[in-house]
Design a protein around this motif. Structure first.
Motif, short mmCIF file in Angstrom:
data_model
loop_
_atom_site.label_atom_id
_atom_site.label_comp_id
_atom_site.label_asym_id
_atom_site.label_seq_id
_atom_site.Cartn_x
_atom_site.Cartn_y
_atom_site.Cartn_z
N PHE A 1 1.01 -1.29 0.02
CA PHE A 1 -0.29 0.01 -0.09
C PHE A 1 0.95 0.96 -0.28
CE2 PHE A 1 -2.20 3.14 2.11
CZ PHE A 1 -3.51 3.27 1.15
N THR A 2 2.17 1.79 1.26
CA THR A 2 2.73 2.56 0.66
C THR A 2 3.47 3.19 -0.40
OG1 THR A 2 3.39 1.61 2.86
CG2 THR A 2 5.50 3.12 2.04
N SER A 3 4.04 2.00 -1.67
CA SER A 3 4.35 2.02 -2.52
C SER A 3 3.18 2.47 -4.02
CB SER A 3 4.98 1.17 -3.68
OG SER A 3 4.21 -0.10 -3.63
N TYR A 4 2.17 2.14 -3.23
CA TYR A 4 1.05 2.20 -4.38
C TYR A 4 0.46 4.10 -4.20
CZ TYR A 4 -3.91 1.90 -6.11
OH TYR A 4 -5.00 2.26 -7.32
N PHE A 5 0.34 4.06 -2.60
CA PHE A 5 0.18 5.53 -2.20
C PHE A 5 0.88 6.25 -2.33
CE2 PHE A 5 -0.39 9.16 0.50
CZ PHE A 5 -1.67 9.07 0.89
N LEU A 6 2.47 5.97 -2.33
CA LEU A 6 3.36 7.09 -2.60
C LEU A 6 3.07 7.38 -4.55
CD1 LEU A 6 6.76 5.99 -0.63
CD2 LEU A 6 4.72 7.77 0.01
N VAL A 7 2.75 6.61 -4.76
CA VAL A 7 2.91 7.60 -6.30
C VAL A 7 1.47 7.81 -6.82
CG1 VAL A 7 2.25 6.18 -9.05
CG2 VAL A 7 3.56 5.25 -7.35
N ILE A 8 0.53 7.89 -6.07
CA ILE A 8 -0.26 8.94 -5.83
C ILE A 8 -0.48 10.18 -5.29
CG2 ILE A 8 -3.20 9.10 -5.20
CD1 ILE A 8 -2.63 6.17 -7.64
N MET A 9 0.16 10.46 -4.30
CA MET A 9 0.99 11.55 -3.96
C MET A 9 1.53 12.19 -4.73
SD MET A 9 3.65 11.68 -0.56
CE MET A 9 4.65 11.45 -1.72
N ARG A 10 2.98 11.42 -5.48
CA ARG A 10 3.70 12.67 -6.05
C ARG A 10 2.61 12.68 -7.96
NH1 ARG A 10 9.16 9.67 -8.41
NH2 ARG A 10 7.92 8.36 -9.57
N ASN A 11 1.67 11.77 -7.96
CA ASN A 11 1.75 12.06 -9.26
C ASN A 11 0.42 13.71 -8.21
OD1 ASN A 11 2.43 10.33 -10.52
ND2 ASN A 11 0.85 9.10 -10.85
N THR A 12 0.19 13.52 -7.54
CA THR A 12 -0.66 14.91 -7.23
C THR A 12 -0.19 16.18 -6.90
OG1 THR A 12 -2.09 13.60 -5.89
CG2 THR A 12 -1.98 15.89 -5.30
N TYR A 13 1.73 15.97 -6.30
CA TYR A 13 2.32 17.10 -6.17
C TYR A 13 2.42 17.70 -8.05
CZ TYR A 13 6.91 19.45 -6.19
OH TYR A 13 7.25 19.94 -6.44
N TYR A 14 2.67 16.87 -9.45
CA TYR A 14 3.27 17.24 -9.91
C TYR A 14 1.57 17.34 -10.97
CZ TYR A 14 7.75 15.61 -9.93
OH TYR A 14 9.04 15.29 -9.56
N ASP A 15 -0.09 17.17 -10.57
CA ASP A 15 -1.18 17.47 -11.21
C ASP A 15 -0.86 19.49 -10.46
OD1 ASP A 15 -1.50 15.46 -12.00
OD2 ASP A 15 -2.86 15.44 -10.65
N ILE A 16 -0.43 19.52 -9.35
CA ILE A 16 -0.41 21.09 -8.79
C ILE A 16 0.53 21.68 -9.62
CG2 ILE A 16 0.04 22.38 -6.95
CD1 ILE A 16 -1.40 19.86 -5.11
N VAL A 17 1.83 21.17 -9.90
CA VAL A 17 2.79 21.87 -10.15
C VAL A 17 2.41 22.44 -11.74
CG1 VAL A 17 5.20 21.72 -11.92
CG2 VAL A 17 5.00 20.71 -8.89
N ARG A 18 1.55 21.87 -12.64
CA ARG A 18 1.43 22.21 -13.86
C ARG A 18 0.27 23.38 -13.92
NH1 ARG A 18 0.49 16.32 -14.00
NH2 ARG A 18 2.51 15.19 -15.70
N GLU A 19 -0.45 23.69 -12.97
CA GLU A 19 -1.48 24.80 -12.37
C GLU A 19 -0.48 26.21 -12.51
OE1 GLU A 19 -4.13 23.29 -9.36
OE2 GLU A 19 -4.81 21.47 -10.70
N SER A 20 -0.95 26.89 -12.80
CA SER A 20 -0.23 28.46 -13.67
C SER A 20 0.34 28.62 -12.29
CB SER A 20 -0.91 28.94 -14.00
OG SER A 20 -2.62 29.49 -13.87
#
Length: 304
Positions: A126-145
């Motif tokens: 679950f940890t590795s699964y959650f960390l991937v989701i967490m990091r993808n969420t971070y990059y979604d935010i980065v893409r926003e102006s």
């Protein structure tokens, strides 16, 4: 909470969230968060009295279903670490951490609950699964102006490159693969000790006295010196001829060196097949298994 209740929950938590999967260095507030979740769930179940639910209600599946905010808080240290590592503007750290937590709670955690299946062959921890989701969420935010200035990444390909370079996720995924490989080895039963020896010889990984003793407990000192020597300058034919002269003596056989080479090749084929079953698809081939074997013994030696 009285001492008896605290003892009970600590015992349950050590089973549900063992140190091997949820180490204190990564989950520093684990006990505090889970005890609070336990109390909140008990209050929701029976608000008019002080009866606490059994601590087994703190299982990951229960928390995902009834207390998802506790799951997110459990991983807060990973979120903070990711933000500090990636975000150059420290004045945005607190806002960004809160934004990630908010998005995880608003949407992502419910998708995780619906899609994560630990019983599926090859399922990650679950940890590795959650960390991937967490990091993808971070990059979604980065893409926003709104947050563009907080990170030096400007191009999608640069973001993708960074995604492949997160040490925390890399470490957890390696631990998953090592654990899968350990399960495969154990499935061979008593033969796993001989298989481990042969894999070390084949891939020129140092063999220690303890490795030999696991398979040949009565091995003499002189034979130990032979089986633990450095074979890096010898080819496979020379190596297997050397070790088989010793193995034949203890196995009471008269096998040829080529038979041992073929035997370990069969075991490697079986290992590749079982590792791919974990993933539900063809991830490994025989030429790739060497890297996994080296990682496994590196990890194993650190924990001996």
């Amino acid at each position: 909470m009285d001492p008896e209740q605290k003892t009970e929950i600590q015992s349950v938590l050590s089973t549900l969230y063992p140190e091997s999967l949820y180490p204190l260095r990564d989950f520093p507030d684990k006990e505090k968060i889970l005890i609070r979740a336990w109390q909140d769930l008990s209050h929701q179940e029976a608000p008019a009295n002080q009866v606490l639910l059994p601590a087994t209600h703190l299982s990951l599946n229960e928390l995902l279903a009834r207390k998802p905010d506790a799951v997110v808080l459990l991983f807060r240290a990973f979120i903070e670490r990711l933000v500090r590592k990636k975000c150059f503007d420290s004045t945005l750290h607190d806002d960004l951490i809160q934004e990630i937590i908010t998005r995880l709670l608003a949407d992502k955690i419910h998708k995780i609950k619906g899609s994560f299946d630990p019983s599926r062959p090859g399922a990650p921890s679950f940890t590795s699964y959650f960390l991937v989701i967490m990091r993808n969420t971070y990059y979604d935010i980065v893409r926003e102006s709104k947050y563009r200035r907080m990170d030096s990444l400007d191009q999608p390909d640069e973001i993708a490159a960074e995604r492949n370079d997160d040490a925390d996720i890399h470490r957890v995924i390696i631990q998953d693969e090592v654990r899968h490989f350990d399960h495969v080895l154990r499935a061979f039963g008593a033969a796993r000790y001989k298989i481990a020896l042969c894999l070390k010889w084949k891939y020129r990984i140092p063999v220690h006295k303890e490795d030999v003793k696991m398979y040949l407990p009565s091995c003499t000192a002189s034979d130990l010196r032979i089986l633990t020597r450095d074979f890096r300058k010898q080819n496979d034919l020379e190596l297997f001829e050397t070790v088989l002269n010793v193995l034949n003596k203890y196995e009471n056989t008269n096998s040829k060196s080529d038979s041992l080479r073929k035997w370990i090749d069969v075991k490697i084929n079986d290992t590749v097949r079982h590792m791919n079953l974990f993933h539900g698809r063809s991830v490994y081939k025989n030429i790739h298994i060497e890297d996994l074997v080296i990682l496994y013994f590196q990890h194993h030696n650190k924990n001996v």
